[in-house]
Design a protein around this motif. Structure first.
Motif, PDB file in Angstrom:
ATOM      1  N   TYR A 149      -9.766 -11.375  -9.039  1.00  0.00           N
ATOM      2  CA  TYR A 149      -8.666 -11.742  -9.711  1.00  0.00           C
ATOM      3  C   TYR A 149      -8.216 -10.605 -10.866  1.00  0.00           C
ATOM      4  O   TYR A 149      -6.884 -10.416 -11.156  1.00  0.00           O
ATOM      5  CB  TYR A 149      -8.706 -12.972 -10.414  1.00  0.00           C
ATOM      6  N   CYS A 150      -9.296  -9.999 -11.449  1.00  0.00           N
ATOM      7  CA  CYS A 150      -8.814  -8.907 -12.553  1.00  0.00           C
ATOM      8  C   CYS A 150      -8.984  -7.700 -12.290  1.00  0.00           C
ATOM      9  O   CYS A 150      -9.941  -6.889 -12.616  1.00  0.00           O
ATOM     10  CB  CYS A 150      -9.949  -9.501 -13.819  1.00  0.00           C
ATOM     11  N   LYS A 151      -7.825  -7.220 -11.588  1.00  0.00           N
ATOM     12  CA  LYS A 151      -7.839  -5.834 -10.902  1.00  0.00           C
ATOM     13  C   LYS A 151      -7.584  -4.881 -11.994  1.00  0.00           C
ATOM     14  O   LYS A 151      -7.979  -3.664 -11.495  1.00  0.00           O
ATOM     15  CB  LYS A 151      -7.157  -5.986  -9.541  1.00  0.00           C
ATOM     16  N   GLU A 152      -7.268  -5.206 -13.151  1.00  0.00           N
ATOM     17  CA  GLU A 152      -7.037  -4.280 -14.012  1.00  0.00           C
ATOM     18  C   GLU A 152      -8.006  -4.153 -14.832  1.00  0.00           C
ATOM     19  O   GLU A 152      -7.875  -3.280 -16.012  1.00  0.00           O
ATOM     20  CB  GLU A 152      -5.723  -4.543 -14.665  1.00  0.00           C
ATOM     21  N   LEU A 153      -9.312  -4.554 -14.763  1.00  0.00           N
ATOM     22  CA  LEU A 153     -10.284  -4.720 -15.899  1.00  0.00           C
ATOM     23  C   LEU A 153     -10.775  -3.266 -16.177  1.00  0.00           C
ATOM     24  O   LEU A 153     -11.049  -2.457 -15.100  1.00  0.00           O
ATOM     25  CB  LEU A 153     -11.339  -5.398 -15.309  1.00  0.00           C
ATOM     26  N   ARG A 154     -10.941  -2.955 -17.281  1.00  0.00           N
ATOM     27  CA  ARG A 154     -11.434  -1.724 -17.690  1.00  0.00           C
ATOM     28  C   ARG A 154     -12.683  -1.711 -18.553  1.00  0.00           C
ATOM     29  O   ARG A 154     -13.463  -0.847 -18.283  1.00  0.00           O
ATOM     30  CB  ARG A 154     -10.508  -0.885 -18.951  1.00  0.00           C
ATOM     31  N   GLU A 155     -12.838  -2.745 -19.304  1.00  0.00           N
ATOM     32  CA  GLU A 155     -13.959  -2.802 -19.953  1.00  0.00           C
ATOM     33  C   GLU A 155     -14.875  -4.250 -19.732  1.00  0.00           C
ATOM     34  O   GLU A 155     -13.945  -5.384 -19.831  1.00  0.00           O
ATOM     35  CB  GLU A 155     -13.869  -2.652 -21.273  1.00  0.00           C
ATOM     36  N   LEU A 156     -16.071  -4.312 -19.376  1.00  0.00           N
ATOM     37  CA  LEU A 156     -16.642  -5.798 -19.367  1.00  0.00           C
ATOM     38  C   LEU A 156     -17.886  -5.814 -20.159  1.00  0.00           C
ATOM     39  O   LEU A 156     -18.782  -4.897 -20.298  1.00  0.00           O
ATOM     40  CB  LEU A 156     -17.206  -5.820 -17.820  1.00  0.00           C
ATOM     41  N   ARG A 157     -18.109  -6.775 -20.955  1.00  0.00           N
ATOM     42  CA  ARG A 157     -19.437  -6.987 -21.639  1.00  0.00           C
ATOM     43  C   ARG A 157     -19.919  -8.329 -21.332  1.00  0.00           C
ATOM     44  O   ARG A 157     -19.239  -9.410 -21.597  1.00  0.00           O
ATOM     45  CB  ARG A 157     -18.962  -6.616 -23.226  1.00  0.00           C
ATOM     46  N   VAL A 158     -21.099  -8.410 -21.015  1.00  0.00           N
ATOM     47  CA  VAL A 158     -21.837  -9.869 -20.884  1.00  0.00           C
ATOM     48  C   VAL A 158     -22.756 -10.051 -21.772  1.00  0.00           C
ATOM     49  O   VAL A 158     -24.108  -9.175 -21.331  1.00  0.00           O
ATOM     50  CB  VAL A 158     -22.287  -9.880 -19.335  1.00  0.00           C
ATOM     51  N   PHE A 159     -22.805 -11.066 -22.711  1.00  0.00           N
ATOM     52  CA  PHE A 159     -23.871 -11.386 -23.443  1.00  0.00           C
ATOM     53  C   PHE A 159     -24.743 -12.242 -23.201  1.00  0.00           C
ATOM     54  O   PHE A 159     -24.474 -13.437 -22.324  1.00  0.00           O
ATOM     55  CB  PHE A 159     -23.326 -11.588 -24.919  1.00  0.00           C
ATOM     56  N   PRO A 160     -26.014 -12.186 -23.632  1.00  0.00           N
ATOM     57  CA  PRO A 160     -27.062 -13.481 -23.214  1.00  0.00           C
ATOM     58  C   PRO A 160     -26.981 -14.559 -23.961  1.00  0.00           C
ATOM     59  O   PRO A 160     -26.649 -14.500 -25.266  1.00  0.00           O
ATOM     60  CB  PRO A 160     -28.433 -12.673 -23.691  1.00  0.00           C
ATOM     61  N   SER A 161     -26.805 -15.736 -23.275  1.00  0.00           N
ATOM     62  CA  SER A 161     -26.549 -17.029 -23.690  1.00  0.00           C
ATOM     63  C   SER A 161     -28.032 -17.509 -24.437  1.00  0.00           C
ATOM     64  O   SER A 161     -28.061 -18.542 -25.377  1.00  0.00           O
ATOM     65  CB  SER A 161     -25.998 -17.837 -23.026  1.00  0.00           C
ATOM     66  N   GLU A 162     -29.203 -17.103 -23.863  1.00  0.00           N
ATOM     67  CA  GLU A 162     -30.338 -17.483 -24.092  1.00  0.00           C
ATOM     68  C   GLU A 162     -31.204 -16.357 -24.579  1.00  0.00           C
ATOM     69  O   GLU A 162     -32.194 -15.977 -23.836  1.00  0.00           O
ATOM     70  CB  GLU A 162     -31.179 -18.298 -23.376  1.00  0.00           C
TER      71      GLU A 162
END
Lengths: 585, 158
Positions: free
Chosen positions: A332-345
């Motif tokens: 769905y987010c075809k314009e995405l330039r930057e992704l950050r995924v942080f740890p929840s645990e």
């Protein structure tokens, strides 16, 4: 016959050159170009506050209107730099107050700022407009009040992730009743409650307010009231998004958001309850930036939200999004330039891994414009890295943090050498790289050879020997900042490549095998480098071979630092014996 | 388990070595100066993984509460000598500091943690066993699991 451009003509030409890198090149051409350039530079950037003296900067750029300064090394963000190390803003403010009274903007990152310093800023610069403090500390809300009350034309006041002594919410009431100039306000890092009526009045009389980031103490009711007074906002950081769900409250919230037709950036969302997310649906189609890193919301709710964000360019989210959620992002987010995924645990050995390498692979395949990645997960594979490199050769920033130190490719049990080789070779525009997982010296040979544009490199728990550091320092043509922790090497590579260090901004090494003797030798050999040994627990006597806890090396034209604390050793401070006098705690 | 940052397991022989040690796919784990890799539950560290303090504190405080939909922990707070108490959601705080600041604000007086002081009010709590304890001795998330209610004592008590 010498041809010389009249300085007025040169000035005019230079007025089109904004980039400081270009201006630095211009200033090296000849003396007259240096002079013209320095007299016309308005925006000054100093990447290391100890690389040059405040007086020298103020003297060189008399027309300075904006100063950006960075203090502590990057690893200070992760508590690797002891308190009291340095990075004080005061000497800079003092020098500028004397020489640059027309200064309008100050941006500081990782510096120690006191209330006195803030009061001095307020008192010294008559037309002060912009104050942005990122990851700074040492001041209280009193200092903020001084800025608010005295700077009549204040446009921007942003406290980004600062550690502030919070003496209460009064500071907000110090904005004069006549002030209408505010464009951006960020107090998200403060804990205390501000008086909502003060905030309402401030917002109502600030027609130019475009960016507002509230702190968690602002309730949903408060948010609704603020939004109704500032529908023109383009950037919003909400307060706490948790409260008892009442039907009227929910519809009021939805309506408030739907009236904000220009909202492009959303953050905050502390403790957001999933039932409240639908209130945001109306703004999703217009969102360019979404920061959900404090929203502990599960995958299905995240997907419902994200599938409406077709224009999204920047997404920060917790790993609760799972691989499945990232697959939806890729769709769905075809314009995405930057992704950050942080740890929840972050502290547990995950038995239930929310994201794996597959999540990042989905996004790399589906989002063609992806150029910046920060990804935390528990394990990775070479195959995934190779796919990512092949699909996204346009990556500019790739930071992978495999939380388990020394974790090999979990399918083949090999080091991740091949994978990072693919990244270094394939992503030719890579400027920033963080590596992790099990890596041998080979990986760094590839990186040294192929990562020609990498300026910043971060390494933890990697390599086998000195060769690793040697590969990096003798390769990596554009390397400016290198930070290393818990890697098994030191002396030889460091001393052999000492000259490289003068081409870089800084080198940080902690929990490595650098000996005290090597530090002394490097200090002696390289007078234009400041070599700092930072040891909180130094031994009583120091044999040459004893390893140091941390070493921070940076080039400087300002000479040795005069404000080092007890636990920092420099050759200047302790020339004869080189023994730190700090008593063991 | 030794999590200190000092290079205490460093062996002096490799300092002057100019020969690279053999490259193996399984790195000698004794080189892990600060991080043994086998641990069922990693001890909470301040410097790994590399996330900023604000996020780390937030996650630590919330870890217990992520499990269910229950995202609040309301406890009663009494000031000694004042019959009417207050109620406070401990989940709204990231740690002891913000709890103290808020309590000080709420009761309009300075309240401290842990140290006995003739001048300040001291914060205590009743734990699961019914014992009254000094606030601040145990990690925040452990505190959230054990606390039943809070009491702000008068200075003269100590």
């Amino acid at each position: 016959m010498a041809l010389r451009l009249p300085s007025k003509v040169l000035e005019h030409i230079l007025s089109f050159i904004d980039s400081n890198e270009d201006r630095n090149s211009v200033s090296l051409v000849c003396k007259s170009w240096f002079e013209t350039e320095r007299k016309t530079r308005k925006r000054v950037f100093v990447g290391n506050c100890y690389a040059v003296s405040p007086a020298a900067v103020a003297r060189r750029f008399p027309e300075m209107r904006s100063l950006t300064l960075k203090g502590k090394p990057h690893f200070a963000d992760y508590n690797l730099v002891p308190d009291g190390w340095g990075g004080y803003a005061c000497p800079w403010v003092d020098a500028l107050a004397a020489k640059s009274p027309s200064l309008e903007e100050i941006r500081l990152k990782r510096m120690v700022v006191t209330d006195e310093c803030l009061e001095k800023i307020a008192a010294s610069f008559k037309d002060f407009k912009v104050l942005v403090l990122t990851s700074c500390e040492g001041f209280s809300t009193d200092g903020i009040a001084a800025i608010a009350s005295t700077c009549r034309n204040l446009r921007v006041l942003e406290l980004r992730e600062c550690i502030v002594e919070d003496l209460g919410g009064d500071w907000l009431s110090y904005f004069p009743k006549t002030s209408t100039s505010l464009v951006s306000l960020d107090f998200s890092c403060l804990d205390s409650e501000v008086k909502i009526s003060d905030l309402e009045r401030l917002v109502s009389r600030s027609p130019n307010l475009k960016s507002l980031k509230l702190n968690p103490a602002v309730t949903l009711d408060g948010l609704v009231s603020i939004l109704s007074r500032a529908p023109q906002l383009t950037e919003l950081g909400t307060g706490s998004f948790a409260a008892e769900l009442k039907p009227e409250a929910f519809s009021k919230l939805s309506k408030a958001f739907s009236n904000c037709k220009q909202l492009q950036s959303l953050s905050g969302l502390w403790d957001v309850l999933p039932e409240y997310l639908p209130a945001l649906y109306s703004v999703c189609p217009g969102l360019i930036s979404l920061n959900l890193s404090y929203a502990t919301v599960r995958m299905p709710d995240l997907v419902e939200l994200l599938r409406r964000c077709s224009k999204l360019q920047k997404l920060w989210v917790m790993d609760l999004i799972e691989d499945k959620g990232l697959e939806a992002v890729a769709t769905y987010c075809k314009e995405l330039r930057e992704l950050r995924v942080f740890p929840s645990e972050p502290d547990l050995d995950a038995t239930n891994i929310p994201v794996t390498e597959q999540g990042l692979v989905y996004v790399s395949k589906g989002c063609r414009k992806l150029e910046s990645v920060l990804y935390f997960c528990v394990q990775f594979t070479n195959a995934a890295l190779i796919t990512i490199a092949r699909k996204r050769p346009n990556l500019k920033c790739f930071r992978l943090c495999v939380i388990e130190p020394f974790a090999p490719d979990y399918k083949t049990n090999e080091p991740l050498d091949k994978g990072f080789k693919a990244i270094a070779e394939g992503c030719k525009d890579l400027r920033r790289l963080s590596v992790s997982g099990l890596l041998s010296d080979k990986a760094f040979k590839y990186i040294g050879k192929h990562a020609k544009k990498v300026r910043m490199l971060s390494i933890a728990f990697a390599g086998d020997s000195d060769l690793m550091l040697h590969h990096l320092l003798s390769g990596c043509e554009s390397l400016k900042k290198l930070e290393i922790r818990d890697c098994p090497f030191g002396d030889t590579a460091l001393l052999e490549n000492a000259a490289k260090l003068e081409t870089m901004r800084s080198l940080w090494m902690s929990s490595c095998f650098v000996s005290f003797g090597a530090c002394k030798l490097l200090s002696q050999k390289m007078p234009r480098l400041n070599v700092e040994v930072i040891d909180e627990h130094p031994p009583k006597t120091r044999p040459e071979s004893s390893p140091v806890e941390r070493i921070y090396i940076y080039r400087t034209v300002a000479g040795p630092r005069m404000d080092t604390p007890e636990f920092v050793w420099t050759l200047h401070k302790n020339p004869e014996i080189g023994v730190s006098r700090l008593a063991i705690k | 388990m030794d999590f200190s940052n000092s290079c205490s397991s460093f062996s002096s022989s490799s300092v002057d070595s100019t020969k690279p040690s053999p490259s193996e796919s399984s790195v000698n784990l004794s080189l892990s100066l600060t991080f043994p890799s086998t641990s069922p539950q990693r001890e909470a560290r301040q410097d790994w993984p590399p996330i900023k303090s604000r996020l780390r504190d937030r996650l630590r405080g919330r870890r217990l509460l992520c499990r269910g939909d229950d995202t609040s922990l309301f406890v009663k707070v009494y000031m000694e000598g004042v019959p009417i108490g207050r109620k406070l959601d401990l989940c709204a705080f990231s740690g002891y500091e913000s709890l103290l600041e808020n309590l000080s604000h709420m009761f309009d007086t300075s309240i401290i943690c842990g140290k006995r002081d003739r001048k300040h009010h001291v914060l205590t709590y009743e734990d699961k066993d019914g014992d009254w304890m000094m606030v601040g001795d145990i990690p925040w998330d452990m505190f959230l699991e054990n606390v039943r209610r809070l009491k702000i004592t008068r200075p003269e008590r100590y």
